[in-house]
Design a protein around this motif. Structure first.
Motif, PDB file in Angstrom:
ATOM      1  N   GLY A   1      -8.672   0.940  -6.110  1.00 47.36           N
ATOM      2  CA  GLY A   1      -7.241   0.917  -5.890  1.00 47.36           C
ATOM      3  C   GLY A   1      -6.922   0.949  -4.407  1.00 47.36           C
ATOM      4  O   GLY A   1      -6.237   0.102  -3.878  1.00 47.36           O
ATOM      5  N   ASP A   2      -7.487   1.960  -3.714  1.00 49.19           N
ATOM      6  CA  ASP A   2      -7.304   2.122  -2.275  1.00 49.19           C
ATOM      7  C   ASP A   2      -5.830   2.066  -1.870  1.00 49.19           C
ATOM      8  O   ASP A   2      -5.484   1.558  -0.807  1.00 49.19           O
ATOM      9  CB  ASP A   2      -8.100   1.062  -1.498  1.00 49.19           C
ATOM     10  CG  ASP A   2      -9.612   1.266  -1.622  1.00 49.19           C
ATOM     11  OD1 ASP A   2     -10.023   2.287  -2.200  1.00 49.19           O
ATOM     12  OD2 ASP A   2     -10.364   0.404  -1.149  1.00 49.19           O
ATOM     13  N   GLY A   3      -4.961   2.548  -2.740  1.00 52.51           N
ATOM     14  CA  GLY A   3      -3.540   2.560  -2.448  1.00 52.51           C
ATOM     15  C   GLY A   3      -2.844   1.233  -2.648  1.00 52.51           C
ATOM     16  O   GLY A   3      -1.644   1.124  -2.423  1.00 52.51           O
ATOM     17  N   ALA A   4      -3.597   0.215  -3.083  1.00 50.27           N
ATOM     18  CA  ALA A   4      -3.013  -1.125  -3.290  1.00 50.27           C
ATOM     19  C   ALA A   4      -3.089  -1.466  -4.774  1.00 50.27           C
ATOM     20  O   ALA A   4      -3.706  -2.445  -5.177  1.00 50.27           O
ATOM     21  CB  ALA A   4      -3.761  -2.162  -2.457  1.00 50.27           C
ATOM     22  N   TYR A   5      -2.433  -0.661  -5.581  1.00 49.92           N
ATOM     23  CA  TYR A   5      -2.593  -0.748  -7.036  1.00 49.92           C
ATOM     24  C   TYR A   5      -2.117  -2.078  -7.606  1.00 49.92           C
ATOM     25  O   TYR A   5      -2.805  -2.700  -8.424  1.00 49.92           O
ATOM     26  CB  TYR A   5      -1.857   0.422  -7.699  1.00 49.92           C
ATOM     27  CG  TYR A   5      -2.385   1.754  -7.238  1.00 49.92           C
ATOM     28  CD1 TYR A   5      -3.604   2.237  -7.707  1.00 49.92           C
ATOM     29  CD2 TYR A   5      -1.689   2.512  -6.295  1.00 49.92           C
ATOM     30  CE1 TYR A   5      -4.117   3.455  -7.261  1.00 49.92           C
ATOM     31  CE2 TYR A   5      -2.193   3.723  -5.845  1.00 49.92           C
ATOM     32  CZ  TYR A   5      -3.399   4.192  -6.321  1.00 49.92           C
ATOM     33  OH  TYR A   5      -3.915   5.371  -5.872  1.00 49.92           O
ATOM     34  N   SER A   6      -0.943  -2.528  -7.197  1.00 49.71           N
ATOM     35  CA  SER A   6      -0.452  -3.800  -7.742  1.00 49.71           C
ATOM     36  C   SER A   6      -1.293  -4.967  -7.243  1.00 49.71           C
ATOM     37  O   SER A   6      -1.489  -5.951  -7.955  1.00 49.71           O
ATOM     38  CB  SER A   6       1.027  -4.000  -7.378  1.00 49.71           C
ATOM     39  OG  SER A   6       1.237  -3.937  -5.986  1.00 49.71           O
ATOM     40  N   TYR A   7      -1.798  -4.878  -6.031  1.00 44.67           N
ATOM     41  CA  TYR A   7      -2.662  -5.932  -5.493  1.00 44.67           C
ATOM     42  C   TYR A   7      -3.951  -6.042  -6.303  1.00 44.67           C
ATOM     43  O   TYR A   7      -4.347  -7.130  -6.723  1.00 44.67           O
ATOM     44  CB  TYR A   7      -2.981  -5.646  -4.026  1.00 44.67           C
ATOM     45  CG  TYR A   7      -3.935  -6.648  -3.403  1.00 44.67           C
ATOM     46  CD1 TYR A   7      -3.472  -7.862  -2.919  1.00 44.67           C
ATOM     47  CD2 TYR A   7      -5.291  -6.361  -3.293  1.00 44.67           C
ATOM     48  CE1 TYR A   7      -4.332  -8.782  -2.352  1.00 44.67           C
ATOM     49  CE2 TYR A   7      -6.166  -7.266  -2.723  1.00 44.67           C
ATOM     50  CZ  TYR A   7      -5.692  -8.483  -2.252  1.00 44.67           C
ATOM     51  OH  TYR A   7      -6.562  -9.389  -1.693  1.00 44.67           O
TER      52      TYR A   7
ATOM     53  N   GLY B   1       0.807  -1.204   0.000  1.00 46.21           N
ATOM     54  CA  GLY B   1       0.000   0.000   0.000  1.00 46.21           C
ATOM     55  C   GLY B   1       0.844   1.259   0.000  1.00 46.21           C
ATOM     56  O   GLY B   1       1.807   1.371   0.774  1.00 46.21           O
ATOM     57  N   ALA B   2       0.509   2.168  -0.884  1.00 50.88           N
ATOM     58  CA  ALA B   2       1.171   3.479  -0.930  1.00 50.88           C
ATOM     59  C   ALA B   2       0.292   4.405  -1.768  1.00 50.88           C
ATOM     60  O   ALA B   2      -0.389   3.941  -2.694  1.00 50.88           O
ATOM     61  CB  ALA B   2       2.567   3.380  -1.538  1.00 50.88           C
ATOM     62  N   PRO B   3       0.282   5.700  -1.471  1.00 49.32           N
ATOM     63  CA  PRO B   3      -0.563   6.618  -2.234  1.00 49.32           C
ATOM     64  C   PRO B   3      -0.073   6.808  -3.663  1.00 49.32           C
ATOM     65  O   PRO B   3       1.114   6.638  -3.965  1.00 49.32           O
ATOM     66  CB  PRO B   3      -0.479   7.918  -1.435  1.00 49.32           C
ATOM     67  CG  PRO B   3       0.814   7.830  -0.701  1.00 49.32           C
ATOM     68  CD  PRO B   3       0.995   6.387  -0.377  1.00 49.32           C
ATOM     69  N   LEU B   4      -1.003   7.135  -4.525  1.00 46.30           N
ATOM     70  CA  LEU B   4      -0.663   7.426  -5.914  1.00 46.30           C
ATOM     71  C   LEU B   4       0.332   8.586  -5.967  1.00 46.30           C
ATOM     72  O   LEU B   4       0.168   9.598  -5.304  1.00 46.30           O
ATOM     73  CB  LEU B   4      -1.936   7.798  -6.689  1.00 46.30           C
ATOM     74  CG  LEU B   4      -1.792   7.974  -8.200  1.00 46.30           C
ATOM     75  CD1 LEU B   4      -1.365   6.659  -8.851  1.00 46.30           C
ATOM     76  CD2 LEU B   4      -3.114   8.456  -8.802  1.00 46.30           C
ATOM     77  N   GLY B   5       1.354   8.407  -6.768  1.00 48.02           N
ATOM     78  CA  GLY B   5       2.435   9.381  -6.816  1.00 48.02           C
ATOM     79  C   GLY B   5       3.637   8.943  -6.013  1.00 48.02           C
ATOM     80  O   GLY B   5       4.734   9.478  -6.185  1.00 48.02           O
ATOM     81  N   HIS B   6       3.430   7.960  -5.132  1.00 44.30           N
ATOM     82  CA  HIS B   6       4.523   7.454  -4.295  1.00 44.30           C
ATOM     83  C   HIS B   6       4.573   5.931  -4.323  1.00 44.30           C
ATOM     84  O   HIS B   6       5.267   5.320  -3.494  1.00 44.30           O
ATOM     85  CB  HIS B   6       4.353   7.935  -2.853  1.00 44.30           C
ATOM     86  CG  HIS B   6       4.344   9.429  -2.717  1.00 44.30           C
ATOM     87  ND1 HIS B   6       5.501  10.182  -2.626  1.00 44.30           N
ATOM     88  CD2 HIS B   6       3.318  10.312  -2.683  1.00 44.30           C
ATOM     89  CE1 HIS B   6       5.191  11.459  -2.529  1.00 44.30           C
ATOM     90  NE2 HIS B   6       3.876  11.569  -2.564  1.00 44.30           N
ATOM     91  N   PHE B   7       3.862   5.319  -5.254  1.00 47.82           N
ATOM     92  CA  PHE B   7       3.806   3.856  -5.309  1.00 47.82           C
ATOM     93  C   PHE B   7       5.070   3.352  -6.001  1.00 47.82           C
ATOM     94  O   PHE B   7       5.332   3.673  -7.151  1.00 47.82           O
ATOM     95  CB  PHE B   7       2.564   3.411  -6.086  1.00 47.82           C
ATOM     96  CG  PHE B   7       2.167   1.979  -5.802  1.00 47.82           C
ATOM     97  CD1 PHE B   7       1.403   1.677  -4.685  1.00 47.82           C
ATOM     98  CD2 PHE B   7       2.558   0.947  -6.641  1.00 47.82           C
ATOM     99  CE1 PHE B   7       1.036   0.379  -4.406  1.00 47.82           C
ATOM    100  CE2 PHE B   7       2.204  -0.358  -6.367  1.00 47.82           C
ATOM    101  CZ  PHE B   7       1.436  -0.655  -5.245  1.00 47.82           C
ATOM    102  N   PRO B   8       5.887   2.507  -5.312  1.00 50.13           N
ATOM    103  CA  PRO B   8       7.192   2.138  -5.847  1.00 50.13           C
ATOM    104  C   PRO B   8       7.149   1.052  -6.920  1.00 50.13           C
ATOM    105  O   PRO B   8       6.254   0.198  -6.926  1.00 50.13           O
ATOM    106  CB  PRO B   8       7.937   1.629  -4.604  1.00 50.13           C
ATOM    107  CG  PRO B   8       6.856   1.072  -3.740  1.00 50.13           C
ATOM    108  CD  PRO B   8       5.672   1.970  -3.957  1.00 50.13           C
ATOM    109  N   PHE B   9       8.101   1.087  -7.792  1.00 49.87           N
ATOM    110  CA  PHE B   9       8.209   0.100  -8.868  1.00 49.87           C
ATOM    111  C   PHE B   9       8.325  -1.316  -8.315  1.00 49.87           C
ATOM    112  O   PHE B   9       7.720  -2.260  -8.825  1.00 49.87           O
ATOM    113  CB  PHE B   9       9.437   0.414  -9.734  1.00 49.87           C
ATOM    114  CG  PHE B   9       9.552  -0.441 -10.960  1.00 49.87           C
ATOM    115  CD1 PHE B   9       8.977  -0.060 -12.159  1.00 49.87           C
ATOM    116  CD2 PHE B   9      10.253  -1.648 -10.918  1.00 49.87           C
ATOM    117  CE1 PHE B   9       9.082  -0.859 -13.285  1.00 49.87           C
ATOM    118  CE2 PHE B   9      10.372  -2.450 -12.039  1.00 49.87           C
ATOM    119  CZ  PHE B   9       9.782  -2.054 -13.235  1.00 49.87           C
ATOM    120  N   LEU B  10       9.095  -1.487  -7.254  1.00 51.09           N
ATOM    121  CA  LEU B  10       9.339  -2.833  -6.729  1.00 51.09           C
ATOM    122  C   LEU B  10       8.081  -3.461  -6.148  1.00 51.09           C
ATOM    123  O   LEU B  10       8.012  -4.678  -5.975  1.00 51.09           O
ATOM    124  CB  LEU B  10      10.463  -2.808  -5.681  1.00 51.09           C
ATOM    125  CG  LEU B  10      10.282  -1.966  -4.422  1.00 51.09           C
ATOM    126  CD1 LEU B  10       9.595  -2.762  -3.327  1.00 51.09           C
ATOM    127  CD2 LEU B  10      11.642  -1.482  -3.915  1.00 51.09           C
TER     128      LEU B  10
END
Length: 273
Positions: free
Chosen positions: A161-167, A103-112
């Motif tokens: 999304g709720d901050g869990a974009y890759s999930y 979980g991370a906010p949009l704009g700060h979601f890491p590549f890894l």
């Protein structure tokens, strides 16, 4: 029709990944109670062994075995497959439940966060399933297919999304992949279905379900007014894995309390009296 045996799983062997906690633990208990031999695997082998001990103490018709198993890498999948082969010569049920989130906010979601989550939730699920196909085929008949149950999420069905974009993206992939495999494996007498859960009490959702007050607050945003319970998962598993699910493949069961059909407010709400 014998109602008494419709949901019994006597003589069946099941593997549940991520089986020590949450939805995996819920599924493990109902399968053991239904008579299955349940293999529990997760990165925390000691936790799986502890859960197996708890389940074996129930005095149910089935049994449980716990050990370490990691689907987060190809080497981990290969080791898990070898362990399952050492324990059984056929597999009737595979529940791909192990999962990771970030979980991370949009704009700060890491590549890894994409590599880790997609690796466990999609690549690991697929690789484990294909490498266990010989055991699944050995446990399948036309009248009683082998069953694969993949754990997706309502977040893979709805635009959440709720901050869990890759999930969320990974669970959408799980749902689509389940349908592809259902089509390709039907001729092998293997059914592939998916669950799309909403909020359940688990380690992954501890931030939102850790106590009764928080669970009640989360439940207010669910159309049916509560978070999921053990029997909600248990009922789905008994259906999909028992005689009642023998003719069902490619389905996605929305165990989400109605979140799957939430579509926002009525567009004419402000014009209505």
């Amino acid at each position: 029709m014998d109602i008494e045996t419709l949901f019994r799983l006597d003589g069946k062997t099941a593997l549940i990944t991520g089986g020590a906690t949450g939805i995996g633990r819920m599924a493990a208990e109902v399968l053991v109670r239904a008579g299955a031999r349940v293999l529990l695997a997760s990165r925390n082998g000691e936790a799986c062994e502890a859960v197996a001990t708890e389940l074996n103490a129930l005095g149910a018709r089935g049994s449980a075995e716990g050990f370490a198993g990691d689907v987060g890498s190809e080497e981990g999948v290969d080791a898990l497959v070898a362990e399952v082969h050492a324990r059984c010569d056929q597999l009737n049920i595979l529940m791909n439940n192990a999962g990771a989130t970030w979980g991370a906010p949009l704009g700060h979601f890491p590549f890894l966060a994409w590599d880790k989550v997609m690796g466990v939730n999609v690549a690991g699920l697929f690789d484990l399933t294909q490498k266990l196909l010989p055991l699944l085929r050995a446990g399948a008949t036309a009248d009683d297919p082998a069953r694969v149950v993949n754990v997706g999420s309502v977040m893979g069905e709805r635009e959440m999304g709720d901050g869990a974009y890759s999930y969320s993206a990974s669970k959408a992939a799980v749902i689509h992949l389940s349908k592809i495999l259902a089509k390709e494996l039907a001729s092998d007498a293997i059914t592939v279905n998916a669950l799309a859960p909403g909020p359940f009490v688990s380690r992954m959702t501890a931030f939102a379900t850790q106590d009764e007050t928080t669970r009640a607050a989360v439940g207010k945003d669910v159309p049916l007014g509560r978070v999921g319970r053990e029997e909600d998962i248990g009922g789905c598993m008994l259906f999909l894995c028992g005689r009642g699910g023998a003719y069902v493949t490619g389905a996605v069961i929305p165990v989400s309390g109605g979140i799957n059909v939430m579509s926002g407010p009525n567009i004419f709400e402000r014009a209505l009296p």
